[in-house]
Design a protein around this motif. Sequence first.
Motif, PDB file in Angstrom:
ATOM      1  N   ILE A 129      20.478 -33.907-127.825  1.00 35.39           N
ATOM      2  CA  ILE A 129      20.310 -34.109-129.264  1.00 35.39           C
ATOM      3  C   ILE A 129      19.100 -33.287-129.700  1.00 35.39           C
ATOM      4  O   ILE A 129      17.981 -33.503-129.224  1.00 35.39           O
ATOM      5  CB  ILE A 129      20.081 -35.592-129.607  1.00 35.39           C
ATOM      6  CG1 ILE A 129      21.282 -36.429-129.161  1.00 35.39           C
ATOM      7  CG2 ILE A 129      19.814 -35.759-131.101  1.00 35.39           C
ATOM      8  CD1 ILE A 129      21.040 -37.926-129.209  1.00 35.39           C
ATOM      9  N   ILE A 130      19.337 -32.338-130.578  1.00 34.37           N
ATOM     10  CA  ILE A 130      18.251 -31.520-131.120  1.00 34.37           C
ATOM     11  C   ILE A 130      17.826 -32.166-132.432  1.00 34.37           C
ATOM     12  O   ILE A 130      18.617 -32.296-133.361  1.00 34.37           O
ATOM     13  CB  ILE A 130      18.693 -30.062-131.276  1.00 34.37           C
ATOM     14  CG1 ILE A 130      19.030 -29.521-129.875  1.00 34.37           C
ATOM     15  CG2 ILE A 130      17.597 -29.244-131.952  1.00 34.37           C
ATOM     16  CD1 ILE A 130      19.587 -28.142-129.844  1.00 34.37           C
ATOM     17  N   THR A 131      16.568 -32.602-132.458  1.00 37.49           N
ATOM     18  CA  THR A 131      16.071 -33.500-133.488  1.00 37.49           C
ATOM     19  C   THR A 131      15.033 -32.832-134.377  1.00 37.49           C
ATOM     20  O   THR A 131      14.019 -32.330-133.872  1.00 37.49           O
ATOM     21  CB  THR A 131      15.420 -34.730-132.808  1.00 37.49           C
ATOM     22  OG1 THR A 131      16.304 -35.230-131.800  1.00 37.49           O
ATOM     23  CG2 THR A 131      15.122 -35.823-133.800  1.00 37.49           C
ATOM     24  N   PRO A 132      15.239 -32.846-135.690  1.00 33.77           N
ATOM     25  CA  PRO A 132      14.223 -32.277-136.585  1.00 33.77           C
ATOM     26  C   PRO A 132      13.026 -33.217-136.716  1.00 33.77           C
ATOM     27  O   PRO A 132      13.129 -34.415-136.449  1.00 33.77           O
ATOM     28  CB  PRO A 132      14.975 -32.165-137.917  1.00 33.77           C
ATOM     29  CG  PRO A 132      15.968 -33.284-137.865  1.00 33.77           C
ATOM     30  CD  PRO A 132      16.375 -33.403-136.418  1.00 33.77           C
ATOM     31  N   ALA A 133      11.895 -32.668-137.116  1.00 30.56           N
ATOM     32  CA  ALA A 133      10.694 -33.477-137.352  1.00 30.56           C
ATOM     33  C   ALA A 133       9.763 -32.725-138.288  1.00 30.56           C
ATOM     34  O   ALA A 133       9.786 -31.500-138.345  1.00 30.56           O
ATOM     35  CB  ALA A 133       9.983 -33.765-136.033  1.00 30.56           C
ATOM     36  N   LEU A 134       8.946 -33.462-138.999  1.00 27.59           N
ATOM     37  CA  LEU A 134       7.903 -32.854-139.822  1.00 27.59           C
ATOM     38  C   LEU A 134       6.661 -32.580-138.984  1.00 27.59           C
ATOM     39  O   LEU A 134       5.982 -31.580-139.171  1.00 27.59           O
ATOM     40  CB  LEU A 134       7.564 -33.761-141.003  1.00 27.59           C
ATOM     41  CG  LEU A 134       8.644 -33.827-142.066  1.00 27.59           C
ATOM     42  CD1 LEU A 134       8.405 -34.986-143.012  1.00 27.59           C
ATOM     43  CD2 LEU A 134       8.702 -32.519-142.836  1.00 27.59           C
ATOM     44  N   CYS A 135       6.368 -33.483-138.051  1.00 29.19           N
ATOM     45  CA  CYS A 135       5.280 -33.278-137.099  1.00 29.19           C
ATOM     46  C   CYS A 135       5.543 -34.190-135.907  1.00 29.19           C
ATOM     47  O   CYS A 135       6.392 -35.076-135.971  1.00 29.19           O
ATOM     48  CB  CYS A 135       3.904 -33.532-137.717  1.00 29.19           C
ATOM     49  SG  CYS A 135       3.623 -35.200-138.328  1.00 29.19           S
ATOM     50  N   ALA A 136       4.827 -33.949-134.824  1.00 36.18           N
ATOM     51  CA  ALA A 136       4.991 -34.752-133.609  1.00 36.18           C
ATOM     52  C   ALA A 136       3.693 -34.711-132.824  1.00 36.18           C
ATOM     53  O   ALA A 136       2.836 -33.850-133.056  1.00 36.18           O
ATOM     54  CB  ALA A 136       6.146 -34.210-132.767  1.00 36.18           C
ATOM     55  N   ASP A 137       3.565 -35.651-131.874  1.00 35.98           N
ATOM     56  CA  ASP A 137       2.423 -35.606-130.966  1.00 35.98           C
ATOM     57  C   ASP A 137       2.909 -35.248-129.561  1.00 35.98           C
ATOM     58  O   ASP A 137       4.112 -35.165-129.312  1.00 35.98           O
ATOM     59  CB  ASP A 137       1.609 -36.904-131.005  1.00 35.98           C
ATOM     60  CG  ASP A 137       2.363 -38.138-130.521  1.00 35.98           C
ATOM     61  OD1 ASP A 137       3.352 -38.006-129.761  1.00 35.98           O
ATOM     62  OD2 ASP A 137       1.955 -39.251-130.898  1.00 35.98           O
ATOM     63  N   LYS A 138       1.982 -35.033-128.652  1.00 32.96           N
ATOM     64  CA  LYS A 138       2.346 -34.564-127.314  1.00 32.96           C
ATOM     65  C   LYS A 138       3.014 -35.635-126.466  1.00 32.96           C
ATOM     66  O   LYS A 138       3.472 -35.353-125.363  1.00 32.96           O
ATOM     67  CB  LYS A 138       1.126 -33.970-126.623  1.00 32.96           C
ATOM     68  CG  LYS A 138       0.698 -32.677-127.296  1.00 32.96           C
ATOM     69  CD  LYS A 138      -0.455 -32.011-126.608  1.00 32.96           C
ATOM     70  CE  LYS A 138      -0.785 -30.718-127.357  1.00 32.96           C
ATOM     71  NZ  LYS A 138      -1.888 -29.996-126.774  1.00 32.96           N
ATOM     72  N   SER A 139       3.093 -36.855-126.972  1.00 30.94           N
ATOM     73  CA  SER A 139       3.845 -37.920-126.297  1.00 30.94           C
ATOM     74  C   SER A 139       5.280 -37.985-126.817  1.00 30.94           C
ATOM     75  O   SER A 139       6.000 -38.931-126.541  1.00 30.94           O
ATOM     76  CB  SER A 139       3.157 -39.277-126.494  1.00 30.94           C
ATOM     77  OG  SER A 139       1.897 -39.287-125.870  1.00 30.94           O
ATOM     78  N   CYS A 140       5.662 -36.980-127.586  1.00 32.30           N
ATOM     79  CA  CYS A 140       7.027 -36.847-128.121  1.00 32.30           C
ATOM     80  C   CYS A 140       7.391 -37.914-129.150  1.00 32.30           C
ATOM     81  O   CYS A 140       8.563 -38.280-129.312  1.00 32.30           O
ATOM     82  CB  CYS A 140       8.068 -36.812-127.000  1.00 32.30           C
ATOM     83  SG  CYS A 140       7.904 -35.364-125.939  1.00 32.30           S
ATOM     84  N   ASN A 141       6.383 -38.401-129.856  1.00 32.78           N
ATOM     85  CA  ASN A 141       6.617 -39.244-131.024  1.00 32.78           C
ATOM     86  C   ASN A 141       6.716 -38.314-132.221  1.00 32.78           C
ATOM     87  O   ASN A 141       5.989 -37.324-132.291  1.00 32.78           O
ATOM     88  CB  ASN A 141       5.458 -40.230-131.216  1.00 32.78           C
ATOM     89  CG  ASN A 141       5.319 -41.158-130.032  1.00 32.78           C
ATOM     90  OD1 ASN A 141       6.254 -41.850-129.669  1.00 32.78           O
ATOM     91  ND2 ASN A 141       4.150 -41.146-129.424  1.00 32.78           N
ATOM     92  N   ARG A 142       7.602 -38.633-133.150  1.00 36.65           N
ATOM     93  CA  ARG A 142       7.852 -37.731-134.266  1.00 36.65           C
ATOM     94  C   ARG A 142       7.755 -38.468-135.588  1.00 36.65           C
ATOM     95  O   ARG A 142       7.911 -39.682-135.649  1.00 36.65           O
ATOM     96  CB  ARG A 142       9.236 -37.083-134.137  1.00 36.65           C
ATOM     97  CG  ARG A 142      10.367 -38.082-134.141  1.00 36.65           C
ATOM     98  CD  ARG A 142      11.741 -37.466-134.005  1.00 36.65           C
ATOM     99  NE  ARG A 142      12.244 -36.934-135.244  1.00 36.65           N
ATOM    100  CZ  ARG A 142      12.758 -37.665-136.234  1.00 36.65           C
ATOM    101  NH1 ARG A 142      12.851 -38.968-136.138  1.00 36.65           N
ATOM    102  NH2 ARG A 142      13.193 -37.096-137.328  1.00 36.65           N
ATOM    103  N   ILE A 143       7.506 -37.683-136.630  1.00 40.45           N
ATOM    104  CA  ILE A 143       7.624 -38.198-137.987  1.00 40.45           C
ATOM    105  C   ILE A 143       8.709 -37.387-138.667  1.00 40.45           C
ATOM    106  O   ILE A 143       8.674 -36.155-138.674  1.00 40.45           O
ATOM    107  CB  ILE A 143       6.297 -38.085-138.768  1.00 40.45           C
ATOM    108  CG1 ILE A 143       5.308 -39.103-138.212  1.00 40.45           C
ATOM    109  CG2 ILE A 143       6.533 -38.301-140.263  1.00 40.45           C
ATOM    110  CD1 ILE A 143       4.010 -39.196-138.970  1.00 40.45           C
ATOM    111  N   GLY A 144       9.700 -38.115-139.176  1.00 41.63           N
ATOM    112  CA  GLY A 144      10.776 -37.495-139.937  1.00 41.63           C
ATOM    113  C   GLY A 144      10.543 -37.777-141.410  1.00 41.63           C
ATOM    114  O   GLY A 144       9.402 -37.875-141.868  1.00 41.63           O
TER     115      GLY A 144
END
Length: 190
Positions: A117-132
């Motif tokens: 699954i290729i997932t879009p994000a506005l930003c993310a951290d190095k623990s692979c948490n994202r903000i959509g």
Amino acid sequence: MNKKTLRDIYKKKRDELHKKGKIREISAIISKKISQNKYFKEAKNILLYYPKGSELNLLGLMDEKISPNKIFYLPVCRGEDIIVCPYKSGDKLSLNKYGIFEPESPPIQNLNVLDLIITPALCADKSCNRIGYGKGYYDRFFCNKNLRAKKIIVLPEDFLIGSIPCDEFDKPCDFIVTELSVLENSTTAC
């Protein structure tokens, strides 16, 4: 910073990159990195997203020369959930209430077939948490017990930040791919 502030900041930053023509360049580099990734090479069934506005455009991954014998899907928003529909270049699309193109093909019933699954994000951290975008579609989708696919966040390198404020509903992904790096999730939760 709270999620709303981060969303506002990174939407503006992404729009600026788009105006400068950088999003196309970054999209091409990330597409190439993904096409060389072992999980992509091994995957048969891949969920992409249809880019809206200044989002990264990875639809070039669907090129038969890059992805022979792969089946692609796009997400469709139904109520509060994502359903998954097959898609190939040229298939009929319709615009949803968020201004995102979605396929009109019937949804698949078994999410277990998805490999990536290729997932879009506005930003993310190095623990692979994202903000959509804040509607929670992907987080709810990632909770599906039949989902076994690897989840890859794609975004510009400058959109990696120190940490994302997480709550119990936020689901981290497995990898992040930027134009400069590939990061693997070293944790399992926020």
